[in-house]
Write an enzyme that holds these catalytic residues in place. Sequence first.
Site, PDB file in Angstrom:
ATOM      1  N   HIS A  32      87.897 -24.165   9.315  1.00 48.02           N
ATOM      2  CA  HIS A  32      88.378 -24.256   7.933  1.00 48.02           C
ATOM      3  C   HIS A  32      88.819 -25.682   7.610  1.00 48.02           C
ATOM      4  O   HIS A  32      88.385 -26.273   6.599  1.00 48.02           O
ATOM      5  CB  HIS A  32      89.548 -23.288   7.740  1.00 48.02           C
ATOM      6  CG  HIS A  32      90.140 -23.311   6.371  1.00 48.02           C
ATOM      7  ND1 HIS A  32      89.779 -22.414   5.395  1.00 48.02           N
ATOM      8  CD2 HIS A  32      91.070 -24.130   5.795  1.00 48.02           C
ATOM      9  CE1 HIS A  32      90.457 -22.672   4.276  1.00 48.02           C
ATOM     10  NE2 HIS A  32      91.246 -23.714   4.506  1.00 48.02           N
ATOM     11  N   GLU A  33      89.665 -26.239   8.459  1.00 50.03           N
ATOM     12  CA  GLU A  33      90.163 -27.589   8.203  1.00 50.03           C
ATOM     13  C   GLU A  33      89.065 -28.634   8.367  1.00 50.03           C
ATOM     14  O   GLU A  33      89.069 -29.670   7.681  1.00 50.03           O
ATOM     15  CB  GLU A  33      91.341 -27.901   9.136  1.00 50.03           C
ATOM     16  CG  GLU A  33      92.533 -26.962   8.993  1.00 50.03           C
ATOM     17  CD  GLU A  33      93.083 -26.912   7.576  1.00 50.03           C
ATOM     18  OE1 GLU A  33      92.914 -27.891   6.831  1.00 50.03           O
ATOM     19  OE2 GLU A  33      93.690 -25.872   7.221  1.00 50.03           O
ATOM     20  N   HIS A  36      87.331 -29.066   5.057  1.00 52.03           N
ATOM     21  CA  HIS A  36      88.070 -29.994   4.193  1.00 52.03           C
ATOM     22  C   HIS A  36      87.853 -31.440   4.638  1.00 52.03           C
ATOM     23  O   HIS A  36      87.586 -32.331   3.818  1.00 52.03           O
ATOM     24  CB  HIS A  36      89.576 -29.692   4.259  1.00 52.03           C
ATOM     25  CG  HIS A  36      89.984 -28.408   3.631  1.00 52.03           C
ATOM     26  ND1 HIS A  36      89.562 -27.996   2.386  1.00 52.03           N
ATOM     27  CD2 HIS A  36      90.818 -27.415   4.074  1.00 52.03           C
ATOM     28  CE1 HIS A  36      90.115 -26.831   2.077  1.00 52.03           C
ATOM     29  NE2 HIS A  36      90.869 -26.457   3.093  1.00 52.03           N
TER      30      HIS A  36
END
Length: 382
Positions: A32-33, A36
């Site tokens: 997820h990170e 980003h």
Amino acid sequence: MDILNFLHLPLGTLIYYAVPFLVALTVIVFIHELGHFLVARWCGVDVECFSMGFGREIFGWHDSKGTRWKVGWIPLGGYVKFRGDANSASIPSAEALARAAGDPGNFHGKPVWQRAAVVAAGPIANFLLAITIFATLFMAVGAPIIEPRVDEVLPGSAAERAGIRAGDLIVSIDGKAIDDFAQLQQAVVTRAGEELTVVINRNGERLSLPIVPDLREESDNFGGKMRIGLLGVRNNPDGPVRFEPMSPLKALERAVERTWFIVDTTFSYIGKLAMGRESADQLGGPISIAKAAGDAASLGVFQFVTVVAFLSVSIGLLNLFPIPMLDGGHLVYYAIEAVRGRPLGENAQEWGFRIGFSLVIMLMLVGTWNDVIRVATVWFGG
């Protein structure tokens, strides 16, 4: 008294659940990170920190572009902090906003579409992780195929009322082809009380039957209840099960279908919850997730990575909810900014984040409370 003995949870049991849970959470949060992070780098945003875990740093290092990669001592999440962020929730500082236009690496000085792309990349990465896991399993192991033929019709069930008989082959439900028994279950699990059109093959003759699945509560094996739709048919437990290896394209198609099923089921539950047709007691917290991960790991790698895929979709979807503090809340702010031509005022954003923080905490408390009730029910037989 030793607290572990008091809780009737020996150290081995805690490890049994905790280790798979932390492995699954770490993989999901990292991806997820990373979503980003990669899109931020692509947009020219300076990333100050990539943290796995919260709290005091255990160890870390700086990469060639100045990003601090670190591991925190609380392994229950992670974050990416951009230049201009006041904190890990990407709330801009007043000082950063004032000089954002003259700072090319400042996240909050980027065009609104780039900021939206950076924010959306996290949940999208979770969906892509799930699709990748499912597709890889379908190619490497194959999809389990059980012929959707009825072996037994339960007395008093929706299937019996509709006229389904043992030996009938389910062909389609509401126009969607049914190729195996798992698809049959997926087609009705969220459709309790709704009239469906079931096409069957009976001795070479096709019949179209209206049927309304019954609502049934079933144990989730941890003291909780799941409310599902049931036709009331069973397949032959000793019948043939084949694993059908799939081509990359077919595996990808099935993986997207499986991922969308999780999303659709979640939206269906939320919609029914909002209309009062479902109860919040189905929400789970970290204990439920840990139990699911531990039980799946005990069954093998196939089951464990499948749970990781399911959790990845759930976390990605949760982050898209339009709640300030979550990625979806940021996207709502950016949509408003795109329409107005300027961002919301600092006070409005601050109050939005406060409300969002309260909602997130409330959801966590509800899920954890449900977990506690389930544990108490198991321990004390309540």
